[in-house]
Design a protein around this motif. Structure first.
Motif, PDB file in Angstrom:
ATOM      1  N   ILE A  87       0.838  -1.199   0.000  1.00 13.47           N
ATOM      2  CA  ILE A  87       0.000   0.000   0.000  1.00 13.47           C
ATOM      3  C   ILE A  87       0.873   1.249   0.000  1.00 13.47           C
ATOM      4  CG2 ILE A  87      -1.711   1.316   1.310  1.00 13.47           C
ATOM      5  CD1 ILE A  87      -2.712  -1.373   2.419  1.00 13.47           C
ATOM      6  N   LYS A  88       1.938   1.248   0.797  1.00 16.18           N
ATOM      7  CA  LYS A  88       2.845   2.396   0.847  1.00 16.18           C
ATOM      8  C   LYS A  88       3.508   2.639  -0.510  1.00 16.18           C
ATOM      9  CE  LYS A  88       3.967   2.130   5.773  1.00 16.18           C
ATOM     10  NZ  LYS A  88       5.036   1.896   6.788  1.00 16.18           N
ATOM     11  N   GLN A  89       3.921   1.568  -1.165  1.00 20.66           N
ATOM     12  CA  GLN A  89       4.547   1.702  -2.486  1.00 20.66           C
ATOM     13  C   GLN A  89       3.565   2.271  -3.499  1.00 20.66           C
ATOM     14  OE1 GLN A  89       6.074  -2.192  -3.447  1.00 20.66           O
ATOM     15  NE2 GLN A  89       7.668  -2.123  -1.869  1.00 20.66           N
ATOM     16  N   LYS A  90       2.336   1.799  -3.461  1.00 18.25           N
ATOM     17  CA  LYS A  90       1.311   2.292  -4.382  1.00 18.25           C
ATOM     18  C   LYS A  90       1.019   3.770  -4.130  1.00 18.25           C
ATOM     19  CE  LYS A  90      -3.512   1.622  -5.728  1.00 18.25           C
ATOM     20  NZ  LYS A  90      -4.772   0.864  -5.448  1.00 18.25           N
ATOM     21  N   ASN A  91       0.854   4.126  -2.849  1.00 15.28           N
ATOM     22  CA  ASN A  91       0.579   5.525  -2.501  1.00 15.28           C
ATOM     23  C   ASN A  91       1.714   6.447  -2.934  1.00 15.28           C
ATOM     24  OD1 ASN A  91      -1.768   4.629  -1.364  1.00 15.28           O
ATOM     25  ND2 ASN A  91      -1.198   5.058   0.766  1.00 15.28           N
ATOM     26  N   THR A  92       2.932   6.008  -2.727  1.00 15.10           N
ATOM     27  CA  THR A  92       4.099   6.809  -3.107  1.00 15.10           C
ATOM     28  C   THR A  92       4.123   7.063  -4.609  1.00 15.10           C
ATOM     29  OG1 THR A  92       5.396   5.935  -1.256  1.00 15.10           O
ATOM     30  CG2 THR A  92       6.625   6.898  -3.099  1.00 15.10           C
ATOM     31  N   LEU A  93       3.857   6.043  -5.386  1.00 18.85           N
ATOM     32  CA  LEU A  93       3.838   6.176  -6.839  1.00 18.85           C
ATOM     33  C   LEU A  93       2.737   7.129  -7.291  1.00 18.85           C
ATOM     34  CD1 LEU A  93       5.073   5.184  -9.508  1.00 18.85           C
ATOM     35  CD2 LEU A  93       3.391   3.321  -9.504  1.00 18.85           C
ATOM     36  N   LEU A  94       1.539   6.988  -6.708  1.00 19.71           N
ATOM     37  CA  LEU A  94       0.414   7.848  -7.085  1.00 19.71           C
ATOM     38  C   LEU A  94       0.686   9.310  -6.753  1.00 19.71           C
ATOM     39  CD1 LEU A  94      -2.590   5.641  -5.863  1.00 19.71           C
ATOM     40  CD2 LEU A  94      -2.067   6.242  -8.228  1.00 19.71           C
ATOM     41  N   VAL A  95       1.199   9.568  -5.554  1.00 21.90           N
ATOM     42  CA  VAL A  95       1.454  10.950  -5.126  1.00 21.90           C
ATOM     43  C   VAL A  95       2.569  11.581  -5.953  1.00 21.90           C
ATOM     44  CG1 VAL A  95       2.304  12.386  -3.222  1.00 21.90           C
ATOM     45  CG2 VAL A  95       0.595  10.600  -2.791  1.00 21.90           C
ATOM     46  N   ASP A  96       3.642  10.838  -6.172  1.00 22.80           N
ATOM     47  CA  ASP A  96       4.762  11.378  -6.952  1.00 22.80           C
ATOM     48  C   ASP A  96       4.331  11.740  -8.370  1.00 22.80           C
ATOM     49  OD1 ASP A  96       6.478  11.182  -4.844  1.00 22.80           O
ATOM     50  OD2 ASP A  96       7.389   9.283  -5.475  1.00 22.80           O
ATOM     51  N   GLU A  97       3.563  10.885  -9.003  1.00 25.45           N
ATOM     52  CA  GLU A  97       3.088  11.148 -10.366  1.00 25.45           C
ATOM     53  C   GLU A  97       2.153  12.361 -10.393  1.00 25.45           C
ATOM     54  OE1 GLU A  97       1.339   7.601 -11.863  1.00 25.45           O
ATOM     55  OE2 GLU A  97       3.247   6.631 -12.312  1.00 25.45           O
ATOM     56  N   PHE A  98       1.309  12.478  -9.376  1.00 22.42           N
ATOM     57  CA  PHE A  98       0.364  13.591  -9.319  1.00 22.42           C
ATOM     58  C   PHE A  98       1.092  14.919  -9.127  1.00 22.42           C
ATOM     59  CE2 PHE A  98      -2.439  16.486  -7.029  1.00 22.42           C
ATOM     60  CZ  PHE A  98      -3.574  16.476  -7.833  1.00 22.42           C
ATOM     61  N   LEU A  99       2.039  14.947  -8.199  1.00 26.09           N
ATOM     62  CA  LEU A  99       2.746  16.195  -7.906  1.00 26.09           C
ATOM     63  C   LEU A  99       3.658  16.645  -9.045  1.00 26.09           C
ATOM     64  CD1 LEU A  99       3.653  15.695  -4.133  1.00 26.09           C
ATOM     65  CD2 LEU A  99       1.838  17.119  -5.111  1.00 26.09           C
ATOM     66  N   LYS A 100       4.083  15.737  -9.891  1.00 26.69           N
ATOM     67  CA  LYS A 100       4.919  16.096 -11.040  1.00 26.69           C
ATOM     68  C   LYS A 100       4.155  16.929 -12.065  1.00 26.69           C
ATOM     69  CE  LYS A 100       8.221  12.249 -11.025  1.00 26.69           C
ATOM     70  NZ  LYS A 100       8.651  11.007 -11.731  1.00 26.69           N
ATOM     71  N   SER A 101       2.870  16.653 -12.184  1.00 25.50           N
ATOM     72  CA  SER A 101       2.082  17.324 -13.226  1.00 25.50           C
ATOM     73  C   SER A 101       1.034  18.291 -12.684  1.00 25.50           C
ATOM     74  CB  SER A 101       1.386  16.273 -14.108  1.00 25.50           C
ATOM     75  OG  SER A 101       0.621  15.384 -13.317  1.00 25.50           O
ATOM     76  N   ASN A 102       0.981  18.462 -11.367  1.00 31.62           N
ATOM     77  CA  ASN A 102      -0.019  19.357 -10.780  1.00 31.62           C
ATOM     78  C   ASN A 102       0.597  20.210  -9.677  1.00 31.62           C
ATOM     79  OD1 ASN A 102      -2.844  18.288 -11.872  1.00 31.62           O
ATOM     80  ND2 ASN A 102      -1.596  16.492 -11.366  1.00 31.62           N
ATOM     81  N   LYS A 103       0.188  21.457  -9.607  1.00 27.95           N
ATOM     82  CA  LYS A 103       0.633  22.347  -8.547  1.00 27.95           C
ATOM     83  C   LYS A 103      -0.466  22.469  -7.498  1.00 27.95           C
ATOM     84  CE  LYS A 103       3.745  25.174 -11.382  1.00 27.95           C
ATOM     85  NZ  LYS A 103       4.082  26.541 -11.839  1.00 27.95           N
ATOM     86  N   VAL A 104      -0.101  22.219  -6.269  1.00 25.90           N
ATOM     87  CA  VAL A 104      -1.076  22.317  -5.178  1.00 25.90           C
ATOM     88  C   VAL A 104      -0.500  23.184  -4.073  1.00 25.90           C
ATOM     89  CG1 VAL A 104      -2.066  20.048  -5.668  1.00 25.90           C
ATOM     90  CG2 VAL A 104      -0.169  20.225  -4.066  1.00 25.90           C
ATOM     91  N   GLU A 105      -1.364  23.628  -3.174  1.00 29.34           N
ATOM     92  CA  GLU A 105      -0.928  24.448  -2.050  1.00 29.34           C
ATOM     93  C   GLU A 105       0.065  23.673  -1.184  1.00 29.34           C
ATOM     94  OE1 GLU A 105      -4.347  25.750   0.089  1.00 29.34           O
ATOM     95  OE2 GLU A 105      -5.366  26.485  -1.715  1.00 29.34           O
ATOM     96  N   GLU A 106       0.944  24.407  -0.534  1.00 28.71           N
ATOM     97  CA  GLU A 106       2.029  23.784   0.229  1.00 28.71           C
ATOM     98  C   GLU A 106       1.491  22.866   1.335  1.00 28.71           C
ATOM     99  OE1 GLU A 106       5.975  25.007   2.872  1.00 28.71           O
ATOM    100  OE2 GLU A 106       4.783  26.553   1.854  1.00 28.71           O
ATOM    101  N   ASN A 107       0.460  23.342   2.052  1.00 29.00           N
ATOM    102  CA  ASN A 107      -0.065  22.536   3.162  1.00 29.00           C
ATOM    103  C   ASN A 107      -0.678  21.221   2.659  1.00 29.00           C
ATOM    104  OD1 ASN A 107      -2.233  24.010   1.985  1.00 29.00           O
ATOM    105  ND2 ASN A 107      -3.491  23.606   3.807  1.00 29.00           N
ATOM    106  N   LYS A 108      -1.293  21.277   1.487  1.00 27.69           N
ATOM    107  CA  LYS A 108      -1.889  20.066   0.930  1.00 27.69           C
ATOM    108  C   LYS A 108      -0.831  19.138   0.335  1.00 27.69           C
ATOM    109  CE  LYS A 108      -6.334  22.259   0.259  1.00 27.69           C
ATOM    110  NZ  LYS A 108      -7.310  22.839  -0.675  1.00 27.69           N
TER     111      LYS A 108
END
Length: 335
Positions: A87-108
């Motif tokens: 689960i940790k590996q899957k979550n890490t992959l999903l978050v890393d891919e999302f943050l590469k192509s999307n800008k979000v607020e620092e707290n989020k």
């Protein structure tokens, strides 16, 4: 997203479910040890040693079977539970891919980083749910990190009924086996107690587990054919099915089987009246809280399932002591 949906998201976090599941053995073993100690301490001094062996054996087999049940059910029905590292590996992959192509607020962004390896608290889940980019039903990240509950199809209903029934059957068998071992080690007339254990096991399994699962599954199948997709309506329908087959009819069916079939097998006379040996009582109704869990599991909620072994262990223990609440000749009325 409503408060209920946010609560559901929080509880259904795969990491949270896995961690709860990992700690269930400790909770179940601790509860069993505490209750056994309570029974022994409240026994007469001259019977404490015997009761420690008797109740200890019953609890040991019941708890062992309850913890083994999910593994047996998963193997039979070819279900592969997710491991925490996976689960940790899957979550890490999903978050890393999302943050590469999307800008979000620092707290989020910090919350997303935390979600890779840790369980989020309610406020953090709520914060992510308010972000349109993160909580986008089509392209967002939240539903990938915490999948929404899925309504099972008509093809999956019988498999789910079978899996849940195995989860309940194994602890009941374990309780009966433990009760027989405990009596064998402490009682000279231990064989005389076996019929009550088998009858109570039949009662617990049919009235409190199997027929309730069948009722919920049957109701769910009818709603599936009627194209009812509302989770609330499906849940209410399953509760109605449980009431019809389990709460109302289950105890009567189990008593008839015990009286007409099991008694003759063990050379006992059949008693007159459906409830001549076992009548429904408050704790039996309380045990139907596991039916709420059944409804939740069949509705696709994941967070409730880790608690099922604890609920089913209660039925296993009562089978192990051969609980009867009408037959006054029975000496084992501890519950």
């Amino acid at each position: 997203m409503s408060v209920f949906n946010v609560v559901g998201k929080y509880l259904d976090q795969p990491l949270l479910v896995s961690k709860v599941q990992k700690n269930v053995p400790y909770a179940l073993a601790g509860g069993a040890l505490g209750y056994t100690s309570h029974l022994v301490c409240h026994s007469r001094p001259e019977e404490r040693k015997k009761n420690a062996v008797k109740y200890g054996a019953t609890m040991f087999f019941t708890v062992g079977a309850a913890l083994l049940a999910p593994k047996i059910a998963n193997k039979i029905f070819k279900v592969k539970p997710s491991k925490i590292n996976e689960i940790k590996q899957k979550n890490t992959l999903l978050v890393d891919e999302f943050l590469k192509s999307n800008k979000v607020e620092e707290n989020k962004a910090l919350i997303l980083e935390k979600s890779k390896t840790k369980v989020l608290n309610y406020k953090e889940v709520k914060s992510l749910s308010k972000d349109r980019q993160i909580n986008n039903p089509e392209t967002g990240l939240l539903d990938k990190l915490i999948p929404n509950p899925e309504n099972i199809t008509s093809k999956e209903i019988f498999s789910e009924i079978g899996r849940l029934s195995v989860l309940g059957f194994v602890p009941v068998v374990g309780g009966i086996a433990g009760g027989i071992v405990g009596d064998r080690l402490t009682e000279q007339n231990w064989k005389e107690n076996i019929p009550n254990k088998v009858k109570e096991g039949t009662y617990q399994y049919l009235a409190n587990i199997f027929l309730c699962n069948v009722g919920a599954g049957a109701a769910l199948g009818l709603m599936e054919k009627a194209h009812v997709h509302s989770k609330a309506h499906r849940a209410l329908g399953m509760v109605g099915g449980i009431a019809a087959t389990g709460i109302i009819g289950g105890s009567a069916i189990a008593n008839v089987i015990g009286n007409k079939l099991i008694n003759p097998i063990f050379g006992q006379k059949s008693e007159k009246g459906v409830y001549s040996e076992r009548r429904p009582e408050a704790l039996d109704i309380g045990l139907h809280t596991d039916d709420i869990a059944t409804v939740a599991v069949m509705s696709g909620l994941k967070w409730i399932e880790p608690a099922l072994p604890i609920m089913y262990a209660i039925s296993g223990y009562r089978a192990g002591i051969g609980y009867r609440n009408v037959n006054k000749c029975n000496k084992t009325k501890e519950s």
